[in-house]
Design a protein around this motif. Sequence first.
Motif, PDB file in Angstrom:
ATOM      1  N   ARG A  87      19.590  13.946 -24.930  1.00  0.00           N
ATOM      2  CA  ARG A  87      20.841  15.492 -25.033  1.00  0.00           C
ATOM      3  C   ARG A  87      20.221  15.467 -23.428  1.00  0.00           C
ATOM      4  O   ARG A  87      19.694  16.255 -22.503  1.00  0.00           O
ATOM      5  CB  ARG A  87      20.584  16.711 -25.852  1.00  0.00           C
ATOM      6  N   ILE A  88      21.630  15.684 -22.956  1.00  0.00           N
ATOM      7  CA  ILE A  88      22.144  15.865 -21.369  1.00  0.00           C
ATOM      8  C   ILE A  88      22.860  16.666 -21.168  1.00  0.00           C
ATOM      9  O   ILE A  88      24.078  17.135 -21.444  1.00  0.00           O
ATOM     10  CB  ILE A  88      22.819  14.512 -21.045  1.00  0.00           C
ATOM     11  N   VAL A  89      22.543  17.627 -19.814  1.00  0.00           N
ATOM     12  CA  VAL A  89      23.539  18.583 -20.074  1.00  0.00           C
ATOM     13  C   VAL A  89      23.575  18.598 -18.405  1.00  0.00           C
ATOM     14  O   VAL A  89      23.151  17.854 -17.713  1.00  0.00           O
ATOM     15  CB  VAL A  89      22.385  20.156 -19.670  1.00  0.00           C
ATOM     16  N   LEU A  90      24.758  19.160 -17.855  1.00  0.00           N
ATOM     17  CA  LEU A  90      25.777  18.679 -17.034  1.00  0.00           C
ATOM     18  C   LEU A  90      25.573  19.934 -16.162  1.00  0.00           C
ATOM     19  O   LEU A  90      26.834  20.513 -16.948  1.00  0.00           O
ATOM     20  CB  LEU A  90      26.915  18.000 -16.975  1.00  0.00           C
ATOM     21  N   ALA A  91      25.092  20.003 -14.843  1.00  0.00           N
ATOM     22  CA  ALA A  91      24.996  21.781 -13.941  1.00  0.00           C
ATOM     23  C   ALA A  91      26.193  21.293 -12.542  1.00  0.00           C
ATOM     24  O   ALA A  91      25.301  20.817 -11.986  1.00  0.00           O
ATOM     25  CB  ALA A  91      24.315  22.241 -13.840  1.00  0.00           C
ATOM     26  N   GLU A  92      27.510  21.069 -12.592  1.00  0.00           N
ATOM     27  CA  GLU A  92      28.433  21.054 -11.656  1.00  0.00           C
ATOM     28  C   GLU A  92      28.844  21.453 -11.433  1.00  0.00           C
ATOM     29  O   GLU A  92      30.439  21.564 -12.475  1.00  0.00           O
ATOM     30  CB  GLU A  92      28.482  18.936 -11.415  1.00  0.00           C
ATOM     31  N   ASP A  93      29.781  21.906 -10.064  1.00  0.00           N
ATOM     32  CA  ASP A  93      30.749  23.050 -10.228  1.00  0.00           C
ATOM     33  C   ASP A  93      32.349  22.646 -10.115  1.00  0.00           C
ATOM     34  O   ASP A  93      32.968  22.847  -9.741  1.00  0.00           O
ATOM     35  CB  ASP A  93      30.707  24.324  -8.688  1.00  0.00           C
ATOM     36  N   HIS A  94      31.870  20.961  -9.792  1.00  0.00           N
ATOM     37  CA  HIS A  94      33.642  20.039  -9.823  1.00  0.00           C
ATOM     38  C   HIS A  94      33.623  19.621 -10.818  1.00  0.00           C
ATOM     39  O   HIS A  94      32.713  18.343 -10.884  1.00  0.00           O
ATOM     40  CB  HIS A  94      33.478  18.754  -8.682  1.00  0.00           C
ATOM     41  N   ALA A  95      35.169  20.067 -11.102  1.00  0.00           N
ATOM     42  CA  ALA A  95      35.824  19.490 -12.551  1.00  0.00           C
ATOM     43  C   ALA A  95      35.543  17.936 -12.626  1.00  0.00           C
ATOM     44  O   ALA A  95      35.237  17.386 -13.954  1.00  0.00           O
ATOM     45  CB  ALA A  95      36.577  20.501 -13.414  1.00  0.00           C
ATOM     46  N   ILE A  96      36.334  17.430 -12.096  1.00  0.00           N
ATOM     47  CA  ILE A  96      36.045  16.165 -11.660  1.00  0.00           C
ATOM     48  C   ILE A  96      35.816  15.376 -11.646  1.00  0.00           C
ATOM     49  O   ILE A  96      35.005  14.276 -12.625  1.00  0.00           O
ATOM     50  CB  ILE A  96      37.208  16.116 -10.411  1.00  0.00           C
ATOM     51  N   ILE A  97      34.354  15.895 -11.003  1.00  0.00           N
ATOM     52  CA  ILE A  97      32.705  15.217 -10.901  1.00  0.00           C
ATOM     53  C   ILE A  97      32.240  15.460 -12.773  1.00  0.00           C
ATOM     54  O   ILE A  97      31.343  14.349 -12.750  1.00  0.00           O
ATOM     55  CB  ILE A  97      31.885  15.341  -9.977  1.00  0.00           C
ATOM     56  N   ARG A  98      32.334  16.353 -13.416  1.00  0.00           N
ATOM     57  CA  ARG A  98      31.616  16.201 -14.546  1.00  0.00           C
ATOM     58  C   ARG A  98      32.338  15.472 -15.418  1.00  0.00           C
ATOM     59  O   ARG A  98      31.859  14.901 -16.404  1.00  0.00           O
ATOM     60  CB  ARG A  98      31.906  17.572 -14.926  1.00  0.00           C
ATOM     61  N   ASP A  99      34.464  15.975 -15.562  1.00  0.00           N
ATOM     62  CA  ASP A  99      34.880  14.729 -16.113  1.00  0.00           C
ATOM     63  C   ASP A  99      33.973  13.661 -16.215  1.00  0.00           C
ATOM     64  O   ASP A  99      34.074  12.585 -16.908  1.00  0.00           O
ATOM     65  CB  ASP A  99      36.494  15.014 -16.036  1.00  0.00           C
ATOM     66  N   GLY A 100      33.942  12.898 -14.836  1.00  0.00           N
ATOM     67  CA  GLY A 100      33.874  11.397 -14.468  1.00  0.00           C
ATOM     68  C   GLY A 100      32.381  11.059 -15.423  1.00  0.00           C
ATOM     69  O   GLY A 100      32.134   9.600 -15.497  1.00  0.00           O
ATOM     70  N   MET A 101      30.706  12.243 -14.949  1.00  0.00           N
ATOM     71  CA  MET A 101      29.682  12.151 -15.221  1.00  0.00           C
ATOM     72  C   MET A 101      30.536  11.884 -16.873  1.00  0.00           C
ATOM     73  O   MET A 101      29.784  10.781 -17.825  1.00  0.00           O
ATOM     74  CB  MET A 101      28.986  12.718 -15.400  1.00  0.00           C
ATOM     75  N   LYS A 102      30.739  12.425 -17.407  1.00  0.00           N
ATOM     76  CA  LYS A 102      30.624  12.164 -19.215  1.00  0.00           C
ATOM     77  C   LYS A 102      32.249  11.011 -19.518  1.00  0.00           C
ATOM     78  O   LYS A 102      31.286  10.610 -20.683  1.00  0.00           O
ATOM     79  CB  LYS A 102      31.357  13.797 -19.922  1.00  0.00           C
ATOM     80  N   LEU A 103      32.905  10.370 -19.527  1.00  0.00           N
ATOM     81  CA  LEU A 103      33.388   9.101 -19.021  1.00  0.00           C
ATOM     82  C   LEU A 103      32.678   8.151 -19.382  1.00  0.00           C
ATOM     83  O   LEU A 103      32.059   7.581 -20.077  1.00  0.00           O
ATOM     84  CB  LEU A 103      34.198   9.311 -18.370  1.00  0.00           C
ATOM     85  N   LEU A 104      31.173   8.604 -17.920  1.00  0.00           N
ATOM     86  CA  LEU A 104      30.503   7.612 -17.193  1.00  0.00           C
ATOM     87  C   LEU A 104      29.612   6.918 -18.963  1.00  0.00           C
ATOM     88  O   LEU A 104      28.691   5.962 -19.580  1.00  0.00           O
ATOM     89  CB  LEU A 104      30.013   7.456 -16.111  1.00  0.00           C
TER      90      LEU A 104
END
Length: 210
Positions: free
Chosen positions: A3-20
Amino acid sequence: MKRIVLAEDHAIIRDGMKLLLSTRRDWRVVGETADGNSVCQIVRDTEADLLLLDLDLPGCRGIELAQQIRAQSPETKILVVTANQSASSARSAVAAGVDGYMLKHEDGDELLHAISVVFSGVRYVSATLAHALEAPLGSTPQPITAREQEILVLIASGHSSQDIATKLNLSVLTVRKHRQNLMSKLALHNVAELTAYAIRDGLATTPPGS
C-alpha cells in the motif's frame, strides 16, 4: 499487495506517479494528498507500507513531518521525492529516519527501482547526490557503548546536559564528551539529529511539546 501513499502538491506529478505505479500489480496507491497537515492521518488510516514524500508540501516542514511519521508509523517506509539537491537536506532527511532520498529529475524507471530498493530494506539515495556527500549515507555507523546509548536516550527525551550529569552521577564535561562522541560515531551534527536518530531506531519517543 504493498500500500502506497503519495504526498505531492503538484497534481500532474501525482497523476504521473499513479500511472507509473499502476504498472506494478503488487503495488497499489491507497491515498494521496497535496496538504502536509493531512499526511500523518492518511498514512495511519491506510496503514501504508510506503509514503512517497515531497519535502516542500504546504502546511508543514518536511523534515519534521518525516520525524512525526517515523514515530507514529515505524513500519511505514518513507521515500523522499524532491527537487532539493542539497547534501545537507539529504543528511537531515536520513537523520529523521527516511528510507530513501530521490531527486525529481530522475526518470520513471528510476522511481520504480528506488521503491523496490526501499521495500527490500536497503536505503536508496540518488546516485548524483550520493557522490556529492562527504560520506555515503548508507554507511554503517560505528557501534556505540552502553553508556553512550543511555545518554542518547536521555538526550532524545529532552534532558539537558546538567540533568543527565545529575541523573547518572557524571560531570557535565563528561556528558558533553559522550554527546560529542555520539555525533562523531553516528555522523550527526546536533541534538535535533541525535533525537531523530533515537526515535527512528525506537530508542525514544517524540519529546513532549515537539
